[in-house]
Design an enzyme around this catalytic site. Structure first.
Site, PDB file in Angstrom:
ATOM      1  N   ASP A 304      23.226  22.765 -21.598  1.00  0.00           N
ATOM      2  CA  ASP A 304      22.602  23.864 -20.522  1.00  0.00           C
ATOM      3  C   ASP A 304      21.411  23.189 -19.916  1.00  0.00           C
ATOM      4  OD1 ASP A 304      22.284  25.762 -19.222  1.00  0.00           O
ATOM      5  OD2 ASP A 304      22.359  27.365 -20.643  1.00  0.00           O
TER       6      ASP A 304
HETATM    7  C1  BGC Z   1      22.003  28.655 -17.732  1.00  0.00           C
HETATM    8  C2  BGC Z   1      23.381  28.485 -17.273  1.00  0.00           C
HETATM    9  C3  BGC Z   1      23.475  27.724 -16.172  1.00  0.00           C
HETATM   10  C4  BGC Z   1      22.552  26.708 -15.781  1.00  0.00           C
HETATM   11  C5  BGC Z   1      22.653  25.957 -14.525  1.00  0.00           C
HETATM   12  C6  BGC Z   1      21.138  27.823 -17.230  1.00  0.00           C
HETATM   13  O1  BGC Z   1      19.970  28.306 -17.113  1.00  0.00           O
HETATM   14  O2  BGC Z   1      22.086  29.292 -18.787  1.00  0.00           O
HETATM   15  O3  BGC Z   1      24.152  29.721 -17.443  1.00  0.00           O
HETATM   16  O4  BGC Z   1      24.891  27.423 -15.631  1.00  0.00           O
HETATM   17  O5  BGC Z   1      21.254  27.293 -16.050  1.00  0.00           O
HETATM   18  O6  BGC Z   1      22.306  26.867 -13.422  1.00  0.00           O
END
Ligand code: BGC
Length: 777
Positions: A304
């Site tokens: 993530d």
């Molecule tokens: C979120 C993810 C997301 C990623 C990219 C993160 O903060 O937890 O779900 O896909 O950002 O935007």
């Protein structure tokens, strides 16, 4: 006349192309490359890549165009980077770019990768296309309420088509985190509380995003997330750790991931949380034992955003180098946005802590996915087609149908709904009544199509009526949203007391003047989603006050909810005759709500979550175990002294404008051998006055065994369309898949020779019952 010259010419071109592609082992777009071909190409690429270029493939570079004040507000959330994105790409330092939707920029960067970088490896462009891109569909929790996998697949296919039209080729979905605590803001992004429904939705989303296989034209590669257990964050607080015993992990949290993997999802995203004290993005047990060994995942894992660097923030890694080491060795192939791999892996190899083979092993599945997607041969989007795809009216039609099918009619006393179109005057009241932005929900994209508000939808439906509107209440978050800072959205300033009072008075006056009131309450879009957890489930702001004041006028009121989680509507349930849960329904939301309110569509949604009476009941879910003093004992009817144990509305529940009657539950046998199967059938009849779909649901319970089993578990469902008076027999097969579970006693999947209950009906309280036994002889 046949033009032989050009035909011959074409044949030669085709032959040459076929030869060129087969000699490079490249598949035509949309046709699968064989495992051997892919391996050979990966091997050839790896043999020519420098260590630096390999580490580049493991790095995803963020392309957020932040203004200095936004950067300041975000603090050290994003890494400082003095190198331009173009230069990163030119030097082979990026396997993927993230967070850009600008088609010209995407194209330009891909040109740099394909023409100016030494290895000419195409980039993956990743973006959160969660519930639509230009056309916004209902939020995922709402889509799950449709219990309609085909609809979900079609909607995600449209989302994929629109995103890929601008050059995005990777989405960060499906989000499949099981969530049983409505305080957690991200409950809106998944399919709710149940692993069986969650698995069905996960499969459908993967098929929608990716098509039959990676490389299907007009589709994108998916990323099932967040691996794993994120939905169990303690106290519903976003990013908090969770403690999940292995049996719950395997029986409840992993099945939707398994479904996505079995459906061929190309990538997996590791989660932010500490799972049982080990951060998910540095968790070998999760990423190697469970994901690769047990679930058989062969694609690549992306962390993530910033999660690799954050291994240090967790107090797990000592420093960024240790974070890179622990994340890579745990099984994270690609570092999202933190540049920790780019800055540290090389020295780890030079110092002998990591081997080149370990780096190669991490790079291999990334190259494989790119090859399978046909990206080397088709790195660019067809810009000439983009506008017509993005403005395709068919997409809006599907968004309207989707919104209709996802709404759940919670209450409809004395057939209060549908409303008559002959109404002379309607007041559409509430802070969300005329919002085009909030109705899109938590992952509404900047460049989304203009959405239809509830007010606009009602006006369009009643061209001759007097339709008034008033806000009546004011809503804002107390603490800013991370996502708003990233998108440069300034927090709303609360209205001063006197103005708030004035708004409330205007709303009450508008209600008094109207024949009927449509009261639109709920949450702002940024009150659900990431970093949007709430300690209270009450209607935010002064909405409860508004609700009570409008009901006190004595006018007929229908309550429409726009929200990403169950809210405390206990008071409304006692005082308002009709309640429609519309979730965040997206671009066509206002039209779809009006379709339901005025009877042009029949509500068919069913709750994908148990709806608590009060925040004190969470976590709440129907598939709990029976323990000491069953709650249906005549003396002990509740586990609480102040509220019933049961939810306000049960999982699987939702009303229709027609009525369905169930009868004749039959089993094909009273026993079955382990590994065998039996048929369950039930008659369902439309006993009301209009056509509609009923979601026929099958629940099982194992009466005794090596461990206590949940009181009921969903193990089958079928949406069934019936005309008035029509009766159909719905059939389910129950076998090993439905009867097995992972037992902590034997640490294995088991099907136990025991007695089972089966119930079939319209929600998780279905009463038609039968039983059978699994027996060896
Ligand atoms: C979120 C993810 C997301 C990623 C990219 C993160 O903060 O937890 O779900 O896909 O950002 O935007």
């Amino acid at each position: 006349m046949i033009n032989t010259r050009s035909n011959t010419h074409r044949a030669i071109v085709v032959l040459l192309l076929t030869f060129a592609l087969s000699s490079s082992g490249a598949p035509a777009q949309g046709s699968p490359a064989s495992g051997e071909q892919v391996n050979a190409r990966v091997k050839a690429l790896l043999s020519r890549m420098s260590l630096h270029e390999k580490i580049g493939q493991l790095s995803q570079v963020g392309a957020l165009d932040l203004k200095p004040d936004q950067r300041k507000e975000l603090g050290d959330l994003l890494p400082e980077d003095s190198v331009s994105i173009e230069d990163h790409v030119r030097r082979g330092e990026a396997g993927s770019i993230l967070w850009t939707t600008d088609s010209a920029f995407i194209r330009a960067l891909q040109h740099v990768a394909m023409e100016e970088s030494r290895m000419k490896i195409p980039l993956l462009f990743g973006f959160d296309v969660i519930h639509g891109f230009r056309t916004i569909f209902p939020v995922p929790l709402a889509m799950a309420a449709s219990w309609d996998p085909d609809l979900v697949e079609n909607a995600q296919a449209v989302a994929a088509q629109e995103a890929s039209a601008v050059g995005i080729n990777w989405t960060f979905g499906p989000m499949v985190d099981i969530a049983r605590d409505a305080r957690w803001g991200r409950i809106v992004e998944g399919a709710g509380e149940d692993p069986f429904l969650g698995a069905a939705m996960a499969r459908a989303e993967v098929r929608g995003f990716q098509g039959q296989q990676l490389g299907t034209p007009g589709r994108v590669v998916g990323s099932v997330k967040h691996f794993a257990g994120y939905g169990a964050a303690q106290g519903g607080r976003d990013y908090d750790g969770a403690y999940i015993p292995e049996e719950q992990l395997r029986n409840v949290y992993l099945p939707p991931f398994k479904a996505a993997i079995d459906a061929g999802v190309g990538t997996v995203m590791s989660a932010y949380l500490d799972l049982n004290d080990v951060p998910a993005s540095g968790n070998r047990f999760l990423l190697r034992d469970l994901l690769r060994r047990d679930l058989g995942f062969t694609g690549f894992v992306v962390s993530d955003a910033m999660a690799v660097r954050d291994l240090q923030t967790h107090g797990f890694a000592r420093d960024p180098q240790d974070a890179a080491f622990r994340s890579l060795t745990a099984g994270v192939n690609m570092d999202m946005a933190s540049l920790t791999y780019l800055r540290n892996l090389e020295s780890l190899v030079q110092s002998g802590k990591l081997s080149v083979t370990q780096i190669d092993d991490a790079v291999r599945p990334i190259l494989e996915v790119k090859i399978r997607m046909g990206l080397f041969e088709h790195p660019y989007a067809d810009s000439s087609a983009a506008e017509s795809i993005l403005t395709d009216p068919e997409h809006l039609k599907l968004a309207r149908v989707a919104a209709q099918r996802t709404m759940v009619l919670l209450r409809n006393e004395d057939s209060f709904l549908p409303l008559k179109k002959a109404l002379a005057s309607v007041a559409v009241i509430g802070p969300l009544a005329d919002s085009e932005k909030e109705i899109q929900g938590s992952w509404g994209v900047e460049k989304a199509a203009k959405a239809v508000s509830v007010l606009e939808g009602v006006r369009a439906k009643l061209p001759n009526a007097r339709v008034e509107s008033a806000k009546g209440a004011d809503l804002q978050r107390k603490y800013p949203s991370l996502v708003d800072i990233v998108f440069g959205i300034k927090p709303a300033v609360p209205l001063p007391e006197d103005q708030l009072k004035n708004e409330l008075d205007k709303a009450v006056d508008a209600a008094r003047r109207a024949d009927t009131v449509v009261l639109v309450l709920g949450e702002l879009a940024n009150m659900s989603g990431e970093a949007a957890s709430r300690a209270s489930l009450d209607l935010p702001g002064n909405q409860q006050h508004l609700l009570e004041a409008v009901v006190a006028t004595g006018k007929p009121v229908v309550l429409v909810l726009l929200n990403g989680r169950p809210l405390n509507i206990s008071w409304a349930t006692e005082h308002v005759p009709a309640i429609l849960e519309a979730w965040f329904p997206g671009t066509e939301g206002g039209n779809a709500i009006a379709d339901i309110l005025f009877g042009d569509a029949n509500p068919e949604g069913k709750l994908p979550v148990s709806w608590p009476r009060t925040v004190g009941q969470v976590p709440i879910y129907y598939a709990h175990n029976l323990t000491h003093q069953p709650e249906n004992d005549k003396n002990f009817t509740s586990r609480y002294l102040d509220v019933p144990t049961s939810p306000l509305y049960p999982f699987g529940y939702g009303l229709s404008y027609t009525q369905f009657a169930f009868s004749n539950l039959q089993l094909s046998g009273a026993t079955l051998a382990p590994g065998g199967s039996l048929q369950v059938s039930i008659d369902v009849e439309n006993a009301g006055g209009r056509s509609g779909n009923e979601v026929v649901q099958l629940y099982l319970h194992q009466r005794a065994g090596s461990v206590s089993r949940p009181v009921r578990e969903l193990k089958g469902f079928q949406r069934t369309f019936l005309h008035p008076g029509e009766k159909k027999t719905v059939r389910f097969t129950v076998g090993k898949d439905e009867l097995s579970f992972w037992s902590p006693e034997s640490k294995a999947w088991v099907e136990e020779s025991e007695e089972f209950d089966v119930w079939v009906g319209g929600d998780s309280t279905a009463s038609l019952h039968a039983s059978f036994r699994v027996a060896s002889e």
